[in-house]
Design a protein around this motif. Structure first.
Motif, PDB file in Angstrom:
ATOM      1  N   ARG A 101       0.809  -1.221   0.000  1.00 40.75           N
ATOM      2  CA  ARG A 101       0.000   0.000   0.000  1.00 40.75           C
ATOM      3  C   ARG A 101       0.838   1.266   0.000  1.00 40.75           C
ATOM      4  O   ARG A 101       0.310   2.350  -0.170  1.00 40.75           O
ATOM      5  N   LYS A 102       2.147   1.154   0.162  1.00 46.39           N
ATOM      6  CA  LYS A 102       2.974   2.362   0.101  1.00 46.39           C
ATOM      7  C   LYS A 102       3.267   2.790  -1.343  1.00 46.39           C
ATOM      8  O   LYS A 102       3.920   3.799  -1.566  1.00 46.39           O
ATOM      9  N   TYR A 103       2.764   2.020  -2.318  1.00 49.09           N
ATOM     10  CA  TYR A 103       2.949   2.354  -3.733  1.00 49.09           C
ATOM     11  C   TYR A 103       1.607   2.645  -4.394  1.00 49.09           C
ATOM     12  O   TYR A 103       0.596   2.039  -4.046  1.00 49.09           O
ATOM     13  N   LEU A 104       1.607   3.550  -5.371  1.00 46.34           N
ATOM     14  CA  LEU A 104       0.385   3.856  -6.120  1.00 46.34           C
ATOM     15  C   LEU A 104      -0.180   2.616  -6.813  1.00 46.34           C
ATOM     16  O   LEU A 104      -1.382   2.474  -6.958  1.00 46.34           O
ATOM     17  N   GLN A 105       0.677   1.711  -7.234  1.00 44.98           N
ATOM     18  CA  GLN A 105       0.233   0.500  -7.927  1.00 44.98           C
ATOM     19  C   GLN A 105      -0.643  -0.381  -7.042  1.00 44.98           C
ATOM     20  O   GLN A 105      -1.302  -1.286  -7.538  1.00 44.98           O
ATOM     21  N   HIS A 106      -0.667  -0.094  -5.753  1.00 46.12           N
ATOM     22  CA  HIS A 106      -1.550  -0.816  -4.834  1.00 46.12           C
ATOM     23  C   HIS A 106      -3.010  -0.693  -5.282  1.00 46.12           C
ATOM     24  O   HIS A 106      -3.815  -1.594  -5.059  1.00 46.12           O
ATOM     25  N   LEU A 107      -3.343   0.404  -5.930  1.00 50.94           N
ATOM     26  CA  LEU A 107      -4.720   0.657  -6.364  1.00 50.94           C
ATOM     27  C   LEU A 107      -5.063  -0.046  -7.679  1.00 50.94           C
ATOM     28  O   LEU A 107      -6.205  -0.006  -8.115  1.00 50.94           O
ATOM     29  N   ASN A 108      -4.092  -0.682  -8.315  1.00 51.28           N
ATOM     30  CA  ASN A 108      -4.328  -1.387  -9.578  1.00 51.28           C
ATOM     31  C   ASN A 108      -4.681  -2.841  -9.272  1.00 51.28           C
ATOM     32  O   ASN A 108      -3.846  -3.619  -8.833  1.00 51.28           O
ATOM     33  N   PHE A 109      -5.935  -3.199  -9.522  1.00 53.54           N
ATOM     34  CA  PHE A 109      -6.418  -4.524  -9.132  1.00 53.54           C
ATOM     35  C   PHE A 109      -5.823  -5.663  -9.947  1.00 53.54           C
ATOM     36  O   PHE A 109      -6.004  -6.824  -9.599  1.00 53.54           O
ATOM     37  N   LYS A 110      -5.088  -5.361 -11.009  1.00 54.41           N
ATOM     38  CA  LYS A 110      -4.456  -6.456 -11.756  1.00 54.41           C
ATOM     39  C   LYS A 110      -3.318  -7.086 -10.943  1.00 54.41           C
ATOM     40  O   LYS A 110      -2.863  -8.166 -11.248  1.00 54.41           O
ATOM     41  N   TYR A 111      -2.891  -6.391  -9.893  1.00 54.65           N
ATOM     42  CA  TYR A 111      -1.835  -6.913  -9.027  1.00 54.65           C
ATOM     43  C   TYR A 111      -2.385  -7.548  -7.745  1.00 54.65           C
ATOM     44  O   TYR A 111      -1.677  -7.669  -6.756  1.00 54.65           O
ATOM     45  N   VAL A 112      -3.644  -7.941  -7.743  1.00 56.09           N
ATOM     46  CA  VAL A 112      -4.262  -8.562  -6.574  1.00 56.09           C
ATOM     47  C   VAL A 112      -4.532 -10.033  -6.882  1.00 56.09           C
ATOM     48  O   VAL A 112      -5.157 -10.353  -7.889  1.00 56.09           O
ATOM     49  N   GLN A 113      -4.058 -10.924  -6.025  1.00 60.47           N
ATOM     50  CA  GLN A 113      -4.286 -12.361  -6.201  1.00 60.47           C
ATOM     51  C   GLN A 113      -4.758 -12.959  -4.877  1.00 60.47           C
ATOM     52  O   GLN A 113      -4.021 -12.934  -3.892  1.00 60.47           O
ATOM     53  N   PRO A 114      -5.998 -13.479  -4.837  1.00 55.06           N
ATOM     54  CA  PRO A 114      -6.459 -14.153  -3.616  1.00 55.06           C
ATOM     55  C   PRO A 114      -5.533 -15.327  -3.263  1.00 55.06           C
ATOM     56  O   PRO A 114      -4.961 -15.965  -4.155  1.00 55.06           O
ATOM     57  N   VAL A 115      -5.399 -15.584  -1.974  1.00 55.76           N
ATOM     58  CA  VAL A 115      -4.540 -16.676  -1.495  1.00 55.76           C
ATOM     59  C   VAL A 115      -5.213 -17.379  -0.317  1.00 55.76           C
ATOM     60  O   VAL A 115      -6.041 -16.790   0.373  1.00 55.76           O
TER      61      VAL A 115
END
Length: 189
Positions: A101-115
């Protein structure tokens, strides 16, 4: 390079279920289950012994607890724990890996993977039974096969801080002004 596993084929009741790749991207597909009476203990353990902290800032999804931890830069494990679940006496835990969350890319959901496996690795010394629910209503009896996913880092990371945000905004505005006034001069000649 990092890889994570996620269920591909599971056994529930008396039949197998194949999990397609669209379902894999849905964090609500699977929930870890922990005894409701151990929920506070698990969260306390994760925060005091495993380096987790409150996930701030974070979108509120009605969870009772939201915690996160950088597990391998720039990747962060985000856990949401809901005291209520479909299964009486159990809390449900949803989790995903995302850009910190310290990066703007945190808001890009393409970088989210459920685990599901990663959170269990962190809390299993408090509750060592791997309990998994599918579609919030079915108890998973076994996982037959898994997908392997490679976590791909973004090409660049932009720190999420007022200074970095201001600098990036000024650069974008400056470039747009240069293009606008550069085109205006070209047209007037």
């Amino acid at each position: 390079m990092s890889y994570i596993m996620f269920p591909k084929n599971i056994q529930i009741k008396d039949h197998n279920v194949y999990i397609d790749r669209e379902t894999v991207r849905n964090e609500e597909s699977f929930a870890l289950l922990v005894p409701e009476n151990k929920s506070d203990m698990i969260i306390h353990y994760l925060k005091s012994h495993r380096g987790f902290s409150n996930a701030n800032p974070s979108f509120d999804h009605g969870e009772d607890y939201g915690i996160s931890k950088i597990i391998k830069p720039p990747w962060e494990l985000h856990i949401r724990l809901y005291v209520d679940s479909y299964f009486y006496g159990y809390s449900k835990m949803l989790a995903h890996i995302e850009i910190a969350r310290k990066y703007l890319q945190h808001l890009n959901f393409k970088y989210v993977q459920p685990v599901i496996y990663e959170p269990f690795r962190y809390y299993k010394s408090v509750f060592d039974e791997f309990m998994l629910a599918y579609s919030s209503r079915f108890m998973v009896e076994s996982i037959v096969d898994n997908y392997w996913f490679r976590l791909i880092n973004p090409e660049s990371l932009i720190p999420w801080s007022p200074v970095a945000l201001a600098k990036t905004s000024i650069n974008i505005i400056s470039d747009k002004l240069k293009k606008y006034f550069g085109n205006s001069e070209d047209q007037s000649e």
